[in-house]
Scaffold this motif. Structure first.
Motif, PDB file in Angstrom:
ATOM      1  N   ASP A  95      15.928 -23.072  -6.734  1.00  0.00           N
ATOM      2  CA  ASP A  95      16.102 -21.703  -6.234  1.00  0.00           C
ATOM      3  C   ASP A  95      17.131 -21.680  -5.105  1.00  0.00           C
ATOM      4  N   GLY A  96      18.061 -20.743  -5.210  1.00  0.00           N
ATOM      5  CA  GLY A  96      19.060 -20.571  -4.170  1.00  0.00           C
ATOM      6  C   GLY A  96      20.289 -21.441  -4.329  1.00  0.00           C
ATOM      7  N   GLU A  97      20.286 -22.347  -5.307  1.00  0.00           N
ATOM      8  CA  GLU A  97      21.427 -23.220  -5.531  1.00  0.00           C
ATOM      9  C   GLU A  97      22.400 -22.605  -6.524  1.00  0.00           C
ATOM     10  N   SER A  98      23.674 -22.875  -6.324  1.00  0.00           N
ATOM     11  CA  SER A  98      24.655 -22.569  -7.362  1.00  0.00           C
ATOM     12  C   SER A  98      24.645 -23.701  -8.381  1.00  0.00           C
ATOM     13  N   ILE A  99      25.225 -23.440  -9.533  1.00  0.00           N
ATOM     14  CA  ILE A  99      25.298 -24.468 -10.572  1.00  0.00           C
ATOM     15  C   ILE A  99      26.094 -25.668 -10.058  1.00  0.00           C
ATOM     16  N   GLU A 100      27.201 -25.402  -9.390  1.00  0.00           N
ATOM     17  CA  GLU A 100      28.044 -26.487  -8.878  1.00  0.00           C
ATOM     18  C   GLU A 100      27.297 -27.323  -7.840  1.00  0.00           C
ATOM     19  N   GLU A 101      26.545 -26.669  -6.947  1.00  0.00           N
ATOM     20  CA  GLU A 101      25.768 -27.384  -5.932  1.00  0.00           C
ATOM     21  C   GLU A 101      24.733 -28.294  -6.580  1.00  0.00           C
ATOM     22  N   THR A 102      24.081 -27.796  -7.631  1.00  0.00           N
ATOM     23  CA  THR A 102      23.092 -28.616  -8.334  1.00  0.00           C
ATOM     24  C   THR A 102      23.743 -29.841  -8.953  1.00  0.00           C
ATOM     25  N   ALA A 103      24.870 -29.641  -9.613  1.00  0.00           N
ATOM     26  CA  ALA A 103      25.542 -30.757 -10.287  1.00  0.00           C
ATOM     27  C   ALA A 103      25.863 -31.872  -9.291  1.00  0.00           C
ATOM     28  N   ILE A 104      26.418 -31.515  -8.145  1.00  0.00           N
ATOM     29  CA  ILE A 104      26.763 -32.519  -7.141  1.00  0.00           C
ATOM     30  C   ILE A 104      25.506 -33.150  -6.550  1.00  0.00           C
ATOM     31  N   ARG A 105      24.510 -32.338  -6.216  1.00  0.00           N
ATOM     32  CA  ARG A 105      23.275 -32.869  -5.623  1.00  0.00           C
ATOM     33  C   ARG A 105      22.596 -33.860  -6.556  1.00  0.00           C
ATOM     34  N   GLU A 106      22.524 -33.535  -7.839  1.00  0.00           N
ATOM     35  CA  GLU A 106      21.833 -34.410  -8.775  1.00  0.00           C
ATOM     36  C   GLU A 106      22.544 -35.758  -8.914  1.00  0.00           C
ATOM     37  N   VAL A 107      23.862 -35.738  -8.935  1.00  0.00           N
ATOM     38  CA  VAL A 107      24.603 -37.006  -9.017  1.00  0.00           C
ATOM     39  C   VAL A 107      24.365 -37.823  -7.749  1.00  0.00           C
ATOM     40  N   GLU A 108      24.415 -37.158  -6.610  1.00  0.00           N
ATOM     41  CA  GLU A 108      24.182 -37.861  -5.348  1.00  0.00           C
ATOM     42  C   GLU A 108      22.782 -38.465  -5.303  1.00  0.00           C
ATOM     43  N   GLU A 109      21.773 -37.678  -5.692  1.00  0.00           N
ATOM     44  CA  GLU A 109      20.383 -38.136  -5.603  1.00  0.00           C
ATOM     45  C   GLU A 109      20.069 -39.222  -6.621  1.00  0.00           C
ATOM     46  N   GLU A 110      20.505 -39.038  -7.856  1.00  0.00           N
ATOM     47  CA  GLU A 110      20.128 -39.974  -8.911  1.00  0.00           C
ATOM     48  C   GLU A 110      20.915 -41.279  -8.853  1.00  0.00           C
ATOM     49  N   CYS A 111      22.100 -41.249  -8.245  1.00  0.00           N
ATOM     50  CA  CYS A 111      22.978 -42.413  -8.284  1.00  0.00           C
ATOM     51  C   CYS A 111      23.326 -42.980  -6.916  1.00  0.00           C
ATOM     52  N   GLY A 112      23.054 -42.245  -5.859  1.00  0.00           N
ATOM     53  CA  GLY A 112      23.512 -42.685  -4.549  1.00  0.00           C
ATOM     54  C   GLY A 112      25.015 -42.597  -4.405  1.00  0.00           C
ATOM     55  N   ALA A 113      25.658 -41.812  -5.244  1.00  0.00           N
ATOM     56  CA  ALA A 113      27.121 -41.691  -5.223  1.00  0.00           C
ATOM     57  C   ALA A 113      27.564 -40.786  -4.081  1.00  0.00           C
ATOM     58  N   GLU A 114      28.719 -41.105  -3.526  1.00  0.00           N
ATOM     59  CA  GLU A 114      29.296 -40.319  -2.437  1.00  0.00           C
ATOM     60  C   GLU A 114      30.746 -39.965  -2.768  1.00  0.00           C
ATOM     61  N   ASN A 115      31.326 -39.154  -1.896  1.00  0.00           N
ATOM     62  CA  ASN A 115      32.745 -38.759  -2.036  1.00  0.00           C
ATOM     63  C   ASN A 115      33.013 -38.132  -3.407  1.00  0.00           C
ATOM     64  N   LEU A 116      32.102 -37.270  -3.823  1.00  0.00           N
ATOM     65  CA  LEU A 116      32.254 -36.614  -5.123  1.00  0.00           C
ATOM     66  C   LEU A 116      33.209 -35.432  -5.012  1.00  0.00           C
ATOM     67  N   LYS A 117      34.107 -35.352  -5.963  1.00  0.00           N
ATOM     68  CA  LYS A 117      35.033 -34.222  -6.042  1.00  0.00           C
ATOM     69  C   LYS A 117      34.836 -33.548  -7.386  1.00  0.00           C
ATOM     70  N   LEU A 118      34.434 -32.290  -7.346  1.00  0.00           N
ATOM     71  CA  LEU A 118      34.222 -31.538  -8.581  1.00  0.00           C
ATOM     72  C   LEU A 118      35.575 -31.065  -9.109  1.00  0.00           C
ATOM     73  N   ILE A 119      35.880 -31.441 -10.363  1.00  0.00           N
ATOM     74  CA  ILE A 119      37.201 -31.137 -10.934  1.00  0.00           C
ATOM     75  C   ILE A 119      37.187 -29.831 -11.728  1.00  0.00           C
ATOM     76  N   LYS A 120      36.299 -29.761 -12.721  1.00  0.00           N
ATOM     77  CA  LYS A 120      36.268 -28.568 -13.574  1.00  0.00           C
ATOM     78  C   LYS A 120      35.021 -28.601 -14.454  1.00  0.00           C
ATOM     79  N   PRO A 121      34.622 -27.443 -15.006  1.00  0.00           N
ATOM     80  CA  PRO A 121      33.527 -27.442 -15.990  1.00  0.00           C
ATOM     81  C   PRO A 121      33.974 -28.154 -17.266  1.00  0.00           C
TER      82      PRO A 121
END
Length: 201
Positions: A101-127
């Motif tokens: 709730d309250g998240e944008s689709i883009e915010e969710t995509a980045i958060r899930e990658v960060e949480e599930e993988c411990g990945a950092e410095n993520l740059k969203l390119i395109k859908p």
């Protein structure tokens, strides 16, 4: 055209009568969706085409059969053109998760990658694309709608699998390793990878 996977078998909602996949063709207005699901889950049917001349309107009707669960995830590429995979439930997968709730689709995509993988410095390119698959939870037939994004990351070390989510391994894979992983993954993930590679050409 819309493609929805049931145990990795597709239901294809289409307004074309051209049948290239050899799956049986059903008329949407004359079809009971539960009967199609039963054939795909219990029978030898490998897929089904649902024909409709009114694809957008009937897609909305089709979704009424399910509880729709929106999710988002990422196909993450590093500078070596390797792709980030997770290993969960003995299957290679890509990081993704439900939209809160309250998240944008883009915010969710980045958060899930960060949480599930411990990945950092993520740059969203395109859908990339949106995938659909059906599953049962709490005795309710649900449709997960996953919005996939292409991302970049220069992280090479300290990847950490989110073990509380059943993830046991996080790794960047090269093209040969990806081909091997595709022998043990979901149809939706193959679709995401196919879309990525086609867009590169």
């Amino acid at each position: 055209m819309y493609k929805v996977f049931v145990n990795d078998k597709p239901i294809i909602l289409t307004d074309s009568l051209k049948n290239d996949n050899q799956y049986p063709v059903y008329i949407f207005s004359e079809t009971v969706i539960d009967e199609i699901l039963h054939k795909l889950k219990k029978g030898n049917t490998l897929g089904a085409n649902l024909f409709t001349p009114n694809i957008e309107a009937d897609w909305e009707k089709f979704k009424l059969n399910f509880k729709v669960v929106p999710a988002a995830g990422g196909l993450v590429v590093n500078p070596n053109d390797e792709i980030l995979f997770i290993y969960r439930s003995n299957v290679w997968d890509l990081p993704k998760g439900r939209i809160e709730d309250g998240e944008s689709i883009e915010e969710t995509a980045i958060r899930e990658v960060e949480e599930e993988c411990g990945a950092e410095n993520l740059k969203l390119i395109k859908p990339l694309l949106t995938t659909h698959h059906l599953f049962y939870m709490d005795n309710i037939q649900q449709m997960k709608v996953t919005y996939w994004y292409l991302m970049q990351s220069d992280v090479q070390k300290n990847l950490q699998p989110q073990t509380e989510e059943g993830i046991t391994e996080v790794v960047f894979k090269n093209k040969e390793e990806i081909q091997s992983a595709m022998q043990n993954t979901y149809a939706n993930i193959k679709l995401v990878l196919d879309t990525y590679y086609k867009n590169k050409l």
